[in-house]
Design a protein around this motif. Structure first.
Motif, PDB file in Angstrom:
ATOM      1  N   ILE A 198     -54.096  24.498 -16.920  1.00  0.00           N
ATOM      2  CA  ILE A 198     -52.648  24.655 -16.869  1.00  0.00           C
ATOM      3  C   ILE A 198     -52.265  26.066 -17.309  1.00  0.00           C
ATOM      4  CG2 ILE A 198     -52.457  23.582 -19.157  1.00  0.00           C
ATOM      5  CD1 ILE A 198     -49.636  22.593 -18.289  1.00  0.00           C
ATOM      6  N   VAL A 199     -51.327  26.665 -16.590  1.00  0.00           N
ATOM      7  CA  VAL A 199     -50.735  27.952 -16.954  1.00  0.00           C
ATOM      8  C   VAL A 199     -49.233  27.739 -17.048  1.00  0.00           C
ATOM      9  CG1 VAL A 199     -50.466  30.392 -16.399  1.00  0.00           C
ATOM     10  CG2 VAL A 199     -52.535  29.175 -15.660  1.00  0.00           C
ATOM     11  N   VAL A 200     -48.651  28.133 -18.179  1.00  0.00           N
ATOM     12  CA  VAL A 200     -47.205  28.005 -18.373  1.00  0.00           C
ATOM     13  C   VAL A 200     -46.664  29.362 -18.786  1.00  0.00           C
ATOM     14  CG1 VAL A 200     -45.381  26.946 -19.751  1.00  0.00           C
ATOM     15  CG2 VAL A 200     -47.303  25.562 -18.946  1.00  0.00           C
ATOM     16  N   GLU A 201     -45.672  29.854 -18.045  1.00  0.00           N
ATOM     17  CA  GLU A 201     -45.114  31.173 -18.332  1.00  0.00           C
ATOM     18  C   GLU A 201     -43.621  31.187 -18.052  1.00  0.00           C
ATOM     19  OE1 GLU A 201     -48.769  34.110 -18.015  1.00  0.00           O
ATOM     20  OE2 GLU A 201     -47.915  33.718 -16.031  1.00  0.00           O
ATOM     21  N   SER A 202     -42.983  32.284 -18.416  1.00  0.00           N
ATOM     22  CA  SER A 202     -41.555  32.451 -18.194  1.00  0.00           C
ATOM     23  C   SER A 202     -41.264  33.899 -17.867  1.00  0.00           C
ATOM     24  CB  SER A 202     -40.766  32.018 -19.435  1.00  0.00           C
ATOM     25  OG  SER A 202     -39.376  32.065 -19.195  1.00  0.00           O
ATOM     26  N   ASP A 203     -40.007  34.155 -17.476  1.00  0.00           N
ATOM     27  CA  ASP A 203     -39.541  35.497 -17.161  1.00  0.00           C
ATOM     28  C   ASP A 203     -40.323  36.121 -16.007  1.00  0.00           C
ATOM     29  OD1 ASP A 203     -37.768  37.629 -17.540  1.00  0.00           O
ATOM     30  OD2 ASP A 203     -39.198  38.721 -18.803  1.00  0.00           O
ATOM     31  N   LEU A 204     -40.811  35.291 -15.071  1.00  0.00           N
ATOM     32  CA  LEU A 204     -41.509  35.809 -13.906  1.00  0.00           C
ATOM     33  C   LEU A 204     -40.509  36.145 -12.806  1.00  0.00           C
ATOM     34  CD1 LEU A 204     -44.680  33.553 -13.530  1.00  0.00           C
ATOM     35  CD2 LEU A 204     -44.299  35.528 -15.026  1.00  0.00           C
ATOM     36  N   LYS A 205     -40.752  37.259 -12.160  1.00  0.00           N
ATOM     37  CA  LYS A 205     -39.950  37.661 -11.012  1.00  0.00           C
ATOM     38  C   LYS A 205     -40.586  37.086  -9.735  1.00  0.00           C
ATOM     39  CE  LYS A 205     -37.413  40.175 -13.748  1.00  0.00           C
ATOM     40  NZ  LYS A 205     -38.098  39.857 -15.019  1.00  0.00           N
ATOM     41  N   GLY A 221     -53.886  22.019  -6.657  1.00  0.00           N
ATOM     42  CA  GLY A 221     -52.978  21.929  -7.792  1.00  0.00           C
ATOM     43  C   GLY A 221     -51.527  21.927  -7.377  1.00  0.00           C
ATOM     44  N   ALA A 222     -50.660  22.191  -8.344  1.00  0.00           N
ATOM     45  CA  ALA A 222     -49.223  22.230  -8.097  1.00  0.00           C
ATOM     46  C   ALA A 222     -48.617  23.329  -8.943  1.00  0.00           C
ATOM     47  CB  ALA A 222     -48.567  20.894  -8.430  1.00  0.00           C
ATOM     48  N   MET A 223     -47.519  23.886  -8.457  1.00  0.00           N
ATOM     49  CA  MET A 223     -46.821  24.947  -9.182  1.00  0.00           C
ATOM     50  C   MET A 223     -45.326  24.722  -9.027  1.00  0.00           C
ATOM     51  SD  MET A 223     -47.858  28.915  -9.132  1.00  0.00           S
ATOM     52  CE  MET A 223     -46.888  30.204  -9.916  1.00  0.00           C
ATOM     53  N   THR A 224     -44.634  24.568 -10.166  1.00  0.00           N
ATOM     54  CA  THR A 224     -43.207  24.248 -10.174  1.00  0.00           C
ATOM     55  C   THR A 224     -42.516  25.035 -11.266  1.00  0.00           C
ATOM     56  OG1 THR A 224     -43.281  22.464 -11.827  1.00  0.00           O
ATOM     57  CG2 THR A 224     -43.849  21.870  -9.557  1.00  0.00           C
ATOM     58  N   ASP A 225     -41.198  24.813 -11.394  1.00  0.00           N
ATOM     59  CA  ASP A 225     -40.497  25.340 -12.551  1.00  0.00           C
ATOM     60  C   ASP A 225     -40.655  24.364 -13.719  1.00  0.00           C
ATOM     61  OD1 ASP A 225     -38.653  23.253 -12.229  1.00  0.00           O
ATOM     62  OD2 ASP A 225     -37.107  24.535 -11.361  1.00  0.00           O
ATOM     63  N   TRP A 226     -40.001  24.645 -14.849  1.00  0.00           N
ATOM     64  CA  TRP A 226     -40.189  23.803 -16.036  1.00  0.00           C
ATOM     65  C   TRP A 226     -39.545  22.422 -15.887  1.00  0.00           C
ATOM     66  CZ3 TRP A 226     -39.850  26.780 -21.333  1.00  0.00           C
ATOM     67  CH2 TRP A 226     -40.860  27.745 -21.377  1.00  0.00           C
ATOM     68  N   GLN A 227     -38.753  22.229 -14.867  1.00  0.00           N
ATOM     69  CA  GLN A 227     -38.161  20.911 -14.592  1.00  0.00           C
ATOM     70  C   GLN A 227     -38.962  20.138 -13.544  1.00  0.00           C
ATOM     71  OE1 GLN A 227     -35.995  23.807 -14.763  1.00  0.00           O
ATOM     72  NE2 GLN A 227     -35.996  23.176 -16.912  1.00  0.00           N
ATOM     73  N   GLY A 228     -40.078  20.720 -13.103  1.00  0.00           N
ATOM     74  CA  GLY A 228     -40.887  20.075 -12.083  1.00  0.00           C
ATOM     75  C   GLY A 228     -40.346  20.252 -10.680  1.00  0.00           C
ATOM     76  N   GLN A 229     -39.402  21.188 -10.490  1.00  0.00           N
ATOM     77  CA  GLN A 229     -38.775  21.433  -9.199  1.00  0.00           C
ATOM     78  C   GLN A 229     -39.430  22.632  -8.504  1.00  0.00           C
ATOM     79  OE1 GLN A 229     -36.412  19.278  -7.954  1.00  0.00           O
ATOM     80  NE2 GLN A 229     -37.052  18.166  -9.799  1.00  0.00           N
ATOM     81  N   PRO A 230     -39.302  22.705  -7.175  1.00  0.00           N
ATOM     82  CA  PRO A 230     -39.878  23.846  -6.451  1.00  0.00           C
ATOM     83  C   PRO A 230     -39.327  25.174  -6.960  1.00  0.00           C
ATOM     84  CG  PRO A 230     -39.227  22.113  -4.919  1.00  0.00           C
ATOM     85  CD  PRO A 230     -38.698  21.713  -6.258  1.00  0.00           C
ATOM     86  N   LEU A 231     -40.165  26.177  -6.955  1.00  0.00           N
ATOM     87  CA  LEU A 231     -39.758  27.513  -7.387  1.00  0.00           C
ATOM     88  C   LEU A 231     -38.811  28.125  -6.355  1.00  0.00           C
ATOM     89  CD1 LEU A 231     -43.257  28.704  -8.596  1.00  0.00           C
ATOM     90  CD2 LEU A 231     -41.300  28.159 -10.051  1.00  0.00           C
ATOM     91  N   ARG A 232     -37.810  28.866  -6.857  1.00  0.00           N
ATOM     92  CA  ARG A 232     -36.804  29.481  -6.007  1.00  0.00           C
ATOM     93  C   ARG A 232     -36.708  30.972  -6.308  1.00  0.00           C
ATOM     94  NH1 ARG A 232     -33.533  26.325  -8.989  1.00  0.00           N
ATOM     95  NH2 ARG A 232     -32.105  28.102  -9.210  1.00  0.00           N
ATOM     96  N   LEU A 248     -48.608  17.262 -14.625  1.00  0.00           N
ATOM     97  CA  LEU A 248     -47.283  17.817 -14.452  1.00  0.00           C
ATOM     98  C   LEU A 248     -46.203  17.014 -15.189  1.00  0.00           C
ATOM     99  CD1 LEU A 248     -45.746  20.155 -13.208  1.00  0.00           C
ATOM    100  CD2 LEU A 248     -45.514  18.822 -11.110  1.00  0.00           C
ATOM    101  N   PRO A 249     -46.141  15.672 -15.088  1.00  0.00           N
ATOM    102  CA  PRO A 249     -45.078  14.951 -15.802  1.00  0.00           C
ATOM    103  C   PRO A 249     -45.142  15.138 -17.311  1.00  0.00           C
ATOM    104  CG  PRO A 249     -46.071  13.557 -14.117  1.00  0.00           C
ATOM    105  CD  PRO A 249     -46.938  14.772 -14.218  1.00  0.00           C
ATOM    106  N   GLU A 250     -46.336  15.159 -17.883  1.00  0.00           N
ATOM    107  CA  GLU A 250     -46.479  15.349 -19.315  1.00  0.00           C
ATOM    108  C   GLU A 250     -46.010  16.744 -19.729  1.00  0.00           C
ATOM    109  OE1 GLU A 250     -49.966  14.700 -22.734  1.00  0.00           O
ATOM    110  OE2 GLU A 250     -50.484  14.666 -20.605  1.00  0.00           O
ATOM    111  N   ALA A 251     -46.370  17.745 -18.923  1.00  0.00           N
ATOM    112  CA  ALA A 251     -45.960  19.120 -19.229  1.00  0.00           C
ATOM    113  C   ALA A 251     -44.456  19.276 -19.124  1.00  0.00           C
ATOM    114  CB  ALA A 251     -46.665  20.090 -18.285  1.00  0.00           C
ATOM    115  N   VAL A 252     -43.857  18.715 -18.085  1.00  0.00           N
ATOM    116  CA  VAL A 252     -42.410  18.808 -17.893  1.00  0.00           C
ATOM    117  C   VAL A 252     -41.678  18.138 -19.059  1.00  0.00           C
ATOM    118  CG1 VAL A 252     -40.475  17.996 -16.478  1.00  0.00           C
ATOM    119  CG2 VAL A 252     -42.486  19.030 -15.395  1.00  0.00           C
ATOM    120  N   ALA A 253     -42.180  17.004 -19.508  1.00  0.00           N
ATOM    121  CA  ALA A 253     -41.533  16.296 -20.618  1.00  0.00           C
ATOM    122  C   ALA A 253     -41.557  17.123 -21.890  1.00  0.00           C
ATOM    123  CB  ALA A 253     -42.223  14.947 -20.843  1.00  0.00           C
TER     124      ALA A 253
END
Length: 256
Positions: A198-205, A221-232, A248-253
């Motif tokens: 698992i990789v978790v980060e923020s402030d990515l452009k 694998g899967a890659m989403t935002d912190w809410q488990g939604q597709p990246l925009r 993913l569900p455990e990480a989002v929670a």
């Protein structure tokens, strides 16, 4: 898709030719507005990528870290980071990479991670299995990991989190088996080889993640935002990448 992949590879080859002569050489490092280092290698590599893509697909748009956006409303938009991990580059560590992503209708459909110093390359395309080449070995594909308690967590730096995000990340970190720091885009490549969970980060452009999502997904694998939604493209830059989708569900929670 074949022509698009061929163009991405050719662009990565051109970028590598601009980058390799400057790696571990004396460089004049300037400071950008956000205080991150930028070198002539960044600029030369992006110029090479843009020139090749414009010649092959003149109707496509491009968004790049160094030279901004050109036709960003086009159906196909290339999203480019010539050197992701410039700090690693200027300190001689081969953890940086060239990122070339392709969005169609605002969704990532093709991604390439290239490490020009080691010769490693990951290619993920919608509907296709991950392609990987590398003299140091590695098998394409993520590994099973049922719970965070068994997971290897990676993050480039704790400094990327805001004061509101840091406690949320700390909850996740405590739930994982172990955390390692540093790596930039290279960590996502290692996740796609089943070495990180698992990789978790923020402030990515957008240029930081657009190429990574297709690679992670092509590896299983899967890659989403912190809410488990597709990246925009207009999202907050919060990213979760997991090798095993069960995480993913455990990480989002925990990040919620």
């Amino acid at each position: 898709m074949r022509d698009l992949i061929a163009a991405a590879e050719a662009a990565a080859d051109a970028a590598g030719a601009a980058i390799r002569p400057l790696f571990r050489s004396p460089l004049l490092v300037e400071a950008k507005g956000d205080a991150s280092p930028v070198t002539e290698a960044d600029r030369a590599a992006e110029r090479s990528i843009r020139a090749l893509l414009a010649a092959r697909f003149p109707g496509h748009g491009v968004i790049g870290e160094e030279y901004g956006a050109d036709r960003p409303d086009a159906e196909y938009v290339w999203v480019v980071d010539p050197i992701d991990g410039t700090r690693a580059f200027v300190t001689g560590r081969p953890l940086f990479g060239t990122l070339i992503g392709l969005m169609r209708g605002g969704r990532p459909v093709l991604g390439l991670i290239d490490q020009p110093a080691t010769g490693e390359r990951w290619i993920g395309a919608q509907g296709e299995a991950l392609r990987f080449r590398g003299a140091m070995g590695g098998t394409p594909g993520t590994r099973p990991c049922a719970t965070l308690a068994e997971a290897e967590l990676s993050c480039t730096s704790h400094e990327m989190f805001t004061s509101a995000e840091a406690p949320r990340f700390a909850r996740l970190q405590r739930a994982c088996r172990r955390a390692t720091w540093g790596g930039d885009c290279y960590s996502y490549g290692l996740l796609a080889l089943g070495l990180i969970d698992i990789v978790v980060e923020s402030d990515l452009k957008p240029w930081d993640w657009a190429a990574l999502a297709p690679v992670v997904e092509a590896a299983g694998g899967a890659m989403t935002d912190w809410q488990g939604q597709p990246l925009r493209l207009d999202g907050p830059g919060q990213v979760i990448a997991v090798g095993d989708r069960a995480l993913l569900p455990e990480a989002v929670a925990l990040l919620g």
